[in-house]
Design a protein around this motif. Sequence first.
Motif, PDB file in Angstrom:
ATOM      1  N   THR A  82       0.818  -1.207   0.000  1.00  0.00           N
ATOM      2  CA  THR A  82       0.000   0.000   0.000  1.00  0.00           C
ATOM      3  C   THR A  82       0.855   1.262   0.000  1.00  0.00           C
ATOM      4  N   ASP A  83       0.168   2.367   0.021  1.00  0.00           N
ATOM      5  CA  ASP A  83       0.767   3.657   0.310  1.00  0.00           C
ATOM      6  C   ASP A  83       1.181   3.656   1.782  1.00  0.00           C
ATOM      7  N   VAL A 131       9.489  -1.167  -1.601  1.00  0.00           N
ATOM      8  CA  VAL A 131       8.139  -0.769  -2.016  1.00  0.00           C
ATOM      9  C   VAL A 131       8.208   0.003  -3.325  1.00  0.00           C
ATOM     10  N   ARG A 132       9.141   0.929  -3.399  1.00  0.00           N
ATOM     11  CA  ARG A 132       9.295   1.729  -4.612  1.00  0.00           C
ATOM     12  C   ARG A 132       9.571   0.816  -5.808  1.00  0.00           C
ATOM     13  N   ASP A 174      -4.583   3.764  -4.645  1.00  0.00           N
ATOM     14  CA  ASP A 174      -5.630   4.768  -4.497  1.00  0.00           C
ATOM     15  C   ASP A 174      -5.114   6.119  -4.966  1.00  0.00           C
ATOM     16  N   ASP A 175      -5.973   7.122  -4.927  1.00  0.00           N
ATOM     17  CA  ASP A 175      -5.584   8.433  -5.436  1.00  0.00           C
ATOM     18  C   ASP A 175      -4.407   9.034  -4.673  1.00  0.00           C
ATOM     19  N   GLY A 176      -4.323   8.777  -3.374  1.00  0.00           N
ATOM     20  CA  GLY A 176      -3.181   9.268  -2.607  1.00  0.00           C
ATOM     21  C   GLY A 176      -1.871   8.717  -3.128  1.00  0.00           C
ATOM     22  N   ALA A 206       1.368  10.559  -5.063  1.00  0.00           N
ATOM     23  CA  ALA A 206       2.513  10.596  -4.152  1.00  0.00           C
ATOM     24  C   ALA A 206       3.776  11.085  -4.858  1.00  0.00           C
ATOM     25  N   ASP A 207       4.578  11.820  -4.116  1.00  0.00           N
ATOM     26  CA  ASP A 207       5.833  12.301  -4.697  1.00  0.00           C
ATOM     27  C   ASP A 207       7.013  11.392  -4.369  1.00  0.00           C
TER      28      ASP A 207
END
Length: 128
Positions: A27-28, A63-64, A90-92, A96-97
């Motif tokens: 996830t984020d 994760v990246r 998701d949109d977040g 994400a940067d």
Amino acid sequence: RALTYAVNDPTVEWIKENSRGDEIFLTDMYYLHPILLSGRKVFYGWPYYAWSAGYDMKRENEVRTMFETVDSEERKKMLSQKRIGYIVIDDGLRRADWVRVREDLIADEFDVVYLRKVPDNMKIYKVE
């Protein structure tokens, strides 16, 4: 400011009914989310807690890589090695940067098993 979550949140219910208690979600960076409220694990979570306790922060790079790689076999190998059962976008995360999610490739590789339009256009992909 208070945060509230419905006891009968459809996302929590879906996760509890359709995933095992030992499955891990990619996830984020979440510190509070229906995935966590359902009793499931996230692979990375909110990094401040681990960082402030002095833990190695290598998971952010992992994760990246899992989100960004264009190599399908590399992604599948890493997901398997880390025992990840679901990918959540998701949109977040899309905005994400810290990561550039290759959702186009992930969508070609895995099936969407859950979709929540509001509030964040969340898609859960099953890793198989």
